[in-house]
Motif scaffolding. Structure first.
Motif, PDB file in Angstrom:
ATOM      1  N   ILE A  96     -22.470 -41.721  20.548  1.00  0.00           N
ATOM      2  CA  ILE A  96     -21.059 -41.890  20.190  1.00  0.00           C
ATOM      3  C   ILE A  96     -20.243 -40.673  20.629  1.00  0.00           C
ATOM      4  CG2 ILE A  96     -19.450 -42.114  18.254  1.00  0.00           C
ATOM      5  CD1 ILE A  96     -21.612 -43.693  16.787  1.00  0.00           C
ATOM      6  N   TRP A  97     -20.808 -39.491  20.384  1.00  0.00           N
ATOM      7  CA  TRP A  97     -20.115 -38.265  20.758  1.00  0.00           C
ATOM      8  C   TRP A  97     -19.954 -38.152  22.277  1.00  0.00           C
ATOM      9  CZ3 TRP A  97     -17.000 -34.698  19.205  1.00  0.00           C
ATOM     10  CH2 TRP A  97     -16.909 -33.493  19.900  1.00  0.00           C
ATOM     11  N   PRO A 102     -15.433 -36.918  26.272  1.00  0.00           N
ATOM     12  CA  PRO A 102     -14.650 -36.658  27.490  1.00  0.00           C
ATOM     13  C   PRO A 102     -13.170 -36.967  27.357  1.00  0.00           C
ATOM     14  CG  PRO A 102     -16.693 -37.783  28.039  1.00  0.00           C
ATOM     15  CD  PRO A 102     -16.574 -37.810  26.549  1.00  0.00           C
ATOM     16  N   GLY A 103     -12.784 -37.804  26.410  1.00  0.00           N
ATOM     17  CA  GLY A 103     -11.375 -38.135  26.237  1.00  0.00           C
ATOM     18  C   GLY A 103     -10.649 -37.263  25.244  1.00  0.00           C
ATOM     19  N   LEU A 104     -11.309 -36.229  24.725  1.00  0.00           N
ATOM     20  CA  LEU A 104     -10.706 -35.355  23.726  1.00  0.00           C
ATOM     21  C   LEU A 104     -10.357 -34.001  24.325  1.00  0.00           C
ATOM     22  CD1 LEU A 104     -13.089 -36.041  20.700  1.00  0.00           C
ATOM     23  CD2 LEU A 104     -10.880 -37.108  21.146  1.00  0.00           C
ATOM     24  N   TYR A 105      -9.318 -33.380  23.773  1.00  0.00           N
ATOM     25  CA  TYR A 105      -9.004 -32.001  24.124  1.00  0.00           C
ATOM     26  C   TYR A 105      -9.981 -31.061  23.411  1.00  0.00           C
ATOM     27  CZ  TYR A 105      -4.598 -33.994  25.769  1.00  0.00           C
ATOM     28  OH  TYR A 105      -3.657 -34.747  26.415  1.00  0.00           O
ATOM     29  N   LYS A 106      -9.955 -29.809  23.805  1.00  0.00           N
ATOM     30  CA  LYS A 106     -10.878 -28.836  23.231  1.00  0.00           C
ATOM     31  C   LYS A 106     -10.670 -28.682  21.729  1.00  0.00           C
ATOM     32  CE  LYS A 106     -11.596 -26.033  27.392  1.00  0.00           C
ATOM     33  NZ  LYS A 106     -11.468 -24.684  28.005  1.00  0.00           N
ATOM     34  N   ASP A 107      -9.394 -28.611  21.299  1.00  0.00           N
ATOM     35  CA  ASP A 107      -9.137 -28.466  19.873  1.00  0.00           C
ATOM     36  C   ASP A 107      -9.532 -29.717  19.107  1.00  0.00           C
ATOM     37  OD1 ASP A 107      -7.202 -29.931  21.098  1.00  0.00           O
ATOM     38  OD2 ASP A 107      -5.542 -29.172  19.878  1.00  0.00           O
ATOM     39  N   GLU A 108      -9.394 -30.899  19.735  1.00  0.00           N
ATOM     40  CA  GLU A 108      -9.803 -32.138  19.087  1.00  0.00           C
ATOM     41  C   GLU A 108     -11.327 -32.211  18.948  1.00  0.00           C
ATOM     42  OE1 GLU A 108      -6.141 -35.072  20.503  1.00  0.00           O
ATOM     43  OE2 GLU A 108      -7.979 -34.955  21.670  1.00  0.00           O
ATOM     44  N   LYS A 109     -12.035 -31.728  19.963  1.00  0.00           N
ATOM     45  CA  LYS A 109     -13.498 -31.686  19.871  1.00  0.00           C
ATOM     46  C   LYS A 109     -13.933 -30.754  18.747  1.00  0.00           C
ATOM     47  CE  LYS A 109     -14.500 -32.612  24.757  1.00  0.00           C
ATOM     48  NZ  LYS A 109     -15.109 -32.087  25.992  1.00  0.00           N
ATOM     49  N   ALA A 110     -13.289 -29.599  18.663  1.00  0.00           N
ATOM     50  CA  ALA A 110     -13.646 -28.645  17.614  1.00  0.00           C
ATOM     51  C   ALA A 110     -13.337 -29.189  16.231  1.00  0.00           C
ATOM     52  CB  ALA A 110     -12.899 -27.329  17.837  1.00  0.00           C
ATOM     53  N   PHE A 112     -13.314 -32.574  15.447  1.00  0.00           N
ATOM     54  CA  PHE A 112     -14.074 -33.797  15.166  1.00  0.00           C
ATOM     55  C   PHE A 112     -15.556 -33.538  14.973  1.00  0.00           C
ATOM     56  CE2 PHE A 112     -16.352 -37.633  16.534  1.00  0.00           C
ATOM     57  CZ  PHE A 112     -15.786 -38.565  15.674  1.00  0.00           C
ATOM     58  N   LEU A 113     -16.100 -32.565  15.691  1.00  0.00           N
ATOM     59  CA  LEU A 113     -17.544 -32.328  15.649  1.00  0.00           C
ATOM     60  C   LEU A 113     -18.068 -31.979  14.257  1.00  0.00           C
ATOM     61  CD1 LEU A 113     -20.101 -32.248  17.331  1.00  0.00           C
ATOM     62  CD2 LEU A 113     -19.628 -29.843  17.860  1.00  0.00           C
ATOM     63  N   LYS A 191      -6.102 -34.389   7.613  1.00  0.00           N
ATOM     64  CA  LYS A 191      -5.947 -33.754   8.916  1.00  0.00           C
ATOM     65  C   LYS A 191      -4.939 -34.485   9.784  1.00  0.00           C
ATOM     66  CE  LYS A 191      -9.084 -31.161  11.868  1.00  0.00           C
ATOM     67  NZ  LYS A 191      -8.752 -29.914  11.166  1.00  0.00           N
ATOM     68  N   VAL A 192      -4.873 -35.799   9.644  1.00  0.00           N
ATOM     69  CA  VAL A 192      -3.907 -36.567  10.428  1.00  0.00           C
ATOM     70  C   VAL A 192      -2.586 -36.752   9.686  1.00  0.00           C
ATOM     71  CG1 VAL A 192      -5.709 -37.799  11.671  1.00  0.00           C
ATOM     72  CG2 VAL A 192      -4.814 -38.776   9.576  1.00  0.00           C
ATOM     73  N   GLY A 193      -2.486 -36.216   8.465  1.00  0.00           N
ATOM     74  CA  GLY A 193      -1.233 -36.234   7.739  1.00  0.00           C
ATOM     75  C   GLY A 193      -0.975 -37.462   6.897  1.00  0.00           C
ATOM     76  N   ILE A 194      -1.987 -38.299   6.684  1.00  0.00           N
ATOM     77  CA  ILE A 194      -1.792 -39.502   5.872  1.00  0.00           C
ATOM     78  C   ILE A 194      -1.744 -39.161   4.392  1.00  0.00           C
ATOM     79  CG2 ILE A 194      -2.796 -41.744   5.255  1.00  0.00           C
ATOM     80  CD1 ILE A 194      -3.876 -41.949   8.052  1.00  0.00           C
TER      81      ILE A 194
END
Length: 273
Positions: A96-97, A102-110, A112-113, A191-194
């Motif tokens: 899954i990862w 590959p479709g995530l930015y560096k900050d998004e990877k950091a 989500f991981l 994190k997403v503001g919901i």
């Protein structure tokens, strides 16, 4: 912006090919784990029965039964299925990862991981609590309804069926494992503001009530297992509030201050008008 993008966008067909590859690897890992677990399914089932065996150790005539010809066979299949899902989950999560990374930015990877790592850890923590704490106490409670049959009455003796025992154990493990994922879900929503820490704190009493209702639905009809599920869920809810506050501090604002700033901006804009 271009520096943050590590790979170019792939066409839709390439995405589908990549998805098919990851699904094949995941299915192959699960299939291999299933056959391996089925080879030792009897031993795995013995481990699940161990809490009951320890409580009834030394008592003559203790046994488990099955009343249909296929019942024991399908029970071992279920054991192999659940065990294979646990064994193959690390491989599946890696697939899954590798598909979404590959479709995530560096900050998004950091961001989500850690959640991908925390998910199996919290599920394993819930399953361990079931096996080492909840099941021994619940089984001891249920065994308390046995009686030897004095004064001319028939004895009441427990003879559990193998499929019903496995279903009950798996339901407890699944219920505790899923409920222990509460911090992951709440922190992701924060994190997403919901959701906000202020909103979560204001709904605390409702969350505790829902925790006891869910515990009453998912666990057996005994007070011990219900309380042992509801209390950790309430504690995990408090941990979720703390995690949401940490995220808000990293963003550089507090919910109260953020609301006040909005009010001030609205006041100043109306005054200027």
């Amino acid at each position: 912006m271009s520096e943050d993008i590590e790979e170019k966008r792939m066409p839709l067909l390439d995405h589908l090919v990549e998805l098919r590859t990851r699904l094949i690897y995941s299915f192959a890992a699960f299939l291999i784990a299933f056959f391996a677990c089925y080879a030792v399914s009897e031993q795995i089932f013995s481990i699940l029965v161990a809490p009951l065996a320890e409580l009834t150790e030394g008592e003559a005539g203790r046994r488990m039964i099955y009343t249909a010809l296929h019942e024991a066979f399908f029970t071992y299949l279920k054991v192999a299925f659940f065990a294979a899902a646990c064994v193959a989950f690390p491989v599946i999560s890696v697939q899954i990862w590798q598909f979404i990374a590959p479709g995530l930015y560096k900050d998004e990877k950091a961001a989500f991981l850690p959640f991908l790592i925390a998910t199996p850890c919290l599920f394993a923590l819930g399953a361990a609590m079931v096996y080492f704490l909840v099941i021994p106490l619940a089984w001891q409670f249920f065994l308390g309804f046995e009686h030897p049959g004095t004064d001319g009455s028939l004895p009441l003796v427990l003879e559990p069926k193998v499929d019903q025992y496995l279903s009950l154990v798996m339901r407890l493990i699944f219920a505790f494992g899923v409920c222990f994922e509460l911090p992951v879900l709440m922190i992701l929503l924060a994190k997403v503001g919901i959701v906000t820490s202020k909103g979560l704190a204001s709904k605390r009493k409702y969350a505790i009530l829902i925790a006891f209702v869910v515990a009453a639905i998912l666990t057996p009809p005994d007070v011990i297992s219900q309380v042992l599920l509801a209390i950790p869920v309430a504690i995990l809810y408090e941990i979720s509030i703390i995690g949401a506050r940490i995220i808000e501090k990293k963003r550089g604002y507090e919910p109260d201050n953020f609301d006040d700033d909005e009010d001030e901006d609205e006041t100043s804009s109306s005054t200027a008008t």
